[in-house]
Design a protein around this motif. Structure first.
Motif, short mmCIF file in Angstrom:
data_model
loop_
_atom_site.label_atom_id
_atom_site.label_comp_id
_atom_site.label_asym_id
_atom_site.label_seq_id
_atom_site.Cartn_x
_atom_site.Cartn_y
_atom_site.Cartn_z
N ASP A 43 0.85 -1.19 0.00
CA ASP A 43 0.00 0.00 0.00
C ASP A 43 0.88 1.24 0.00
OD1 ASP A 43 -2.36 -1.43 -0.01
OD2 ASP A 43 -2.65 -1.32 2.16
N ASN A 44 0.31 2.37 -0.38
CA ASN A 44 1.07 3.60 -0.42
C ASN A 44 1.32 4.16 0.98
OD1 ASN A 44 2.24 5.87 -1.94
ND2 ASN A 44 0.59 7.03 -1.02
N ASP A 45 0.27 4.19 1.80
CA ASP A 45 0.37 4.72 3.17
C ASP A 45 1.00 6.11 3.21
OD1 ASP A 45 -0.53 2.24 3.84
OD2 ASP A 45 1.35 1.51 4.62
N GLY A 46 0.80 6.88 2.17
CA GLY A 46 1.44 8.19 2.10
C GLY A 46 0.57 9.28 2.68
N GLY A 47 0.09 10.13 1.82
CA GLY A 47 -0.71 11.25 2.27
C GLY A 47 -0.63 12.36 1.27
N SER A 48 -0.93 13.56 1.72
CA SER A 48 -0.94 14.70 0.81
C SER A 48 0.46 15.29 0.63
CB SER A 48 -1.89 15.77 1.33
OG SER A 48 -1.49 16.18 2.62
N ALA A 49 1.42 14.86 1.46
CA ALA A 49 2.76 15.46 1.38
C ALA A 49 3.88 14.44 1.24
CB ALA A 49 3.01 16.33 2.61
N ARG A 50 3.58 13.15 1.37
CA ARG A 50 4.63 12.14 1.24
C ARG A 50 4.09 10.93 0.50
NH1 ARG A 50 4.39 8.00 4.97
NH2 ARG A 50 2.76 8.22 6.54
N GLY A 51 4.98 10.12 -0.04
CA GLY A 51 4.55 8.96 -0.80
C GLY A 51 3.63 9.35 -1.94
N LEU A 52 3.99 10.41 -2.64
CA LEU A 52 3.12 10.92 -3.70
C LEU A 52 3.07 9.96 -4.88
CD1 LEU A 52 4.08 14.69 -3.50
CD2 LEU A 52 2.15 13.52 -2.45
N PRO A 53 2.06 10.08 -5.74
CA PRO A 53 1.90 9.13 -6.85
C PRO A 53 3.13 9.04 -7.75
CG PRO A 53 -0.07 10.47 -6.60
CD PRO A 53 0.96 11.05 -5.68
N HIS A 54 3.34 7.85 -8.29
CA HIS A 54 4.47 7.58 -9.18
C HIS A 54 4.30 8.31 -10.51
CE1 HIS A 54 7.81 5.46 -10.97
NE2 HIS A 54 7.03 5.07 -11.96
N LYS A 55 5.41 8.81 -11.01
CA LYS A 55 5.42 9.45 -12.33
C LYS A 55 6.52 8.79 -13.17
CE LYS A 55 3.58 14.01 -11.08
NZ LYS A 55 2.53 13.38 -10.39
N PRO A 56 6.29 8.63 -14.49
CA PRO A 56 7.27 7.95 -15.34
C PRO A 56 8.65 8.59 -15.32
CG PRO A 56 5.20 8.27 -16.50
CD PRO A 56 5.09 9.02 -15.21
N GLU A 99 16.63 6.35 -7.88
CA GLU A 99 17.61 6.51 -6.79
C GLU A 99 17.25 7.68 -5.88
OE1 GLU A 99 18.45 6.53 -10.05
OE2 GLU A 99 19.24 4.49 -10.26
N ARG A 100 16.85 8.79 -6.48
CA ARG A 100 16.49 9.97 -5.70
C ARG A 100 15.25 9.71 -4.85
NH1 ARG A 100 15.68 15.06 -9.23
NH2 ARG A 100 17.90 14.72 -9.51
N GLU A 101 14.26 9.04 -5.43
CA GLU A 101 13.04 8.74 -4.68
C GLU A 101 13.31 7.77 -3.53
OE1 GLU A 101 10.04 10.14 -5.07
OE2 GLU A 101 10.75 11.37 -6.73
N VAL A 102 14.21 6.81 -3.76
CA VAL A 102 14.52 5.83 -2.72
C VAL A 102 15.26 6.49 -1.56
CG1 VAL A 102 15.90 3.76 -2.21
CG2 VAL A 102 14.51 3.85 -4.28
N GLU A 103 16.12 7.43 -1.85
CA GLU A 103 16.87 8.13 -0.81
C GLU A 103 15.98 9.00 0.06
OE1 GLU A 103 19.96 10.34 -2.74
OE2 GLU A 103 21.04 8.53 -3.35
N ASP A 104 14.87 9.46 -0.50
CA ASP A 104 13.94 10.33 0.22
C ASP A 104 12.99 9.47 1.06
OD1 ASP A 104 12.03 12.10 1.12
OD2 ASP A 104 11.56 12.93 -0.85
N PRO A 105 13.01 9.60 2.40
CA PRO A 105 12.11 8.78 3.22
C PRO A 105 10.63 9.01 2.91
CG PRO A 105 13.24 10.43 4.57
CD PRO A 105 13.85 10.49 3.21
N ASP A 106 10.31 10.15 2.31
CA ASP A 106 8.94 10.44 1.93
C ASP A 106 8.72 10.29 0.42
OD1 ASP A 106 8.36 11.08 4.56
OD2 ASP A 106 8.85 13.20 4.30
N GLY A 107 9.65 9.59 -0.24
CA GLY A 107 9.60 9.46 -1.69
C GLY A 107 8.56 8.48 -2.18
N CYS A 108 8.56 8.29 -3.48
CA CYS A 108 7.59 7.45 -4.18
C CYS A 108 7.74 5.99 -3.77
CB CYS A 108 7.80 7.61 -5.68
SG CYS A 108 6.91 6.43 -6.69
N ARG A 109 6.64 5.37 -3.39
CA ARG A 109 6.67 3.97 -2.95
C ARG A 109 6.83 3.00 -4.12
NH1 ARG A 109 6.49 3.00 2.73
NH2 ARG A 109 4.81 1.52 2.54
N VAL A 110 6.38 3.39 -5.31
CA VAL A 110 6.61 2.55 -6.48
C VAL A 110 8.11 2.45 -6.73
CG1 VAL A 110 6.32 2.36 -8.99
CG2 VAL A 110 4.37 3.01 -7.55
N CYS A 111 8.80 3.58 -6.72
CA CYS A 111 10.26 3.57 -6.90
C CYS A 111 10.94 2.79 -5.79
CB CYS A 111 10.79 5.00 -6.94
SG CYS A 111 10.27 5.94 -8.40
#
Length: 199
Positions: A69-82, A87-99
């Motif tokens: 699940d995304n378990d994000g919100g309005s400011a973190r875990g935002l929707p994935h974009k192509p 690497e940048r998303e993975v380093e960010d603790p609030d990054g994209c969960r798909v990445c």
């Protein structure tokens, strides 16, 4: 029949719904690959994905679905974009969960003959079920309703239900003829479906 290695947070519920969705999208019977792996939560799925897919390949399985699940919100875990840089998303603790999950897929599973997909409903699998139900969300879009407990209660009611009963209710919703057309309007489901159709 197509055998698929499915790694989800709770395979007895989530995994069965994904298996059924694969059948609906692909139009073929799908069985989940039986393994000794028992996943428990998103961090466990991420930690075990590499080994799980290696074992699946060793067993001759060539299709896999990895989901949290995304378990994000309005400011973190935002929707994935192509255009996301994984690497940048993975380093960010609030990054994209798909990445966050994509980074765990071994390179061998990114090319033929192997087929894999990463699924991250926004915000949780119950969001998709509520969309099928025609639930009236108070926010501008369903993805902005991110309280997991509220989403689950809205979907299944206040009384605690067994996973079997929740599964029965969810599968009834997914079997509705309008289920896929409704879900196809949501970006997180489009991302899932596009990956599977590429198989």
């Amino acid at each position: 029949m197509l055998t698929v290695a499915i790694a989800s947070e709770f395979n007895a519920f989530d995994g069965e719904l994904y298996r059924y969705l694969l059948e609906r999208i692909l139009g073929v019977e799908v069985q989940a690959w039986k393994s000794e792996f028992e996943f428990n939560g998103c961090k466990h799925v991420r930690k075990q994905t590499g080994l799980f897919l290696k074992k699946a390949a060793d067993a001759g399985v060539q299709h896999a679905l990895v989901a949290i699940d995304n378990d994000g919100g309005s400011a973190r875990g935002l929707p994935h974009k192509p255009d996301h840089q994984v690497e940048r998303e993975v380093e960010d603790p609030d990054g994209c969960r798909v990445c966050w999950l994509l980074e765990t897929i071994p390179s061998t599973w990114r090319a033929a003959p192997y087929r894999s997909c990463v699924v991250v409903p926004i915000q949780t699998l119950e969001t998709w079920l509520l969309i099928i139900q025609g639930h009236t969300f108070t926010e501008p879009s369903p993805e902005q309703r991110y309280n997991r407990a509220v989403l689950k209660k809205d979907c299944f009611g206040k009384l605690p239900l067994s996973s079997q009963e929740r599964q029965r209710i969810a599968l009834e919703l997914l079997k509705q003829p309008e289920a896929l057309p409704k879900l196809s309007l949501r970006p997180s489901f489009q991302h899932f479906m596009n990956q599977v159709l590429a198989w």
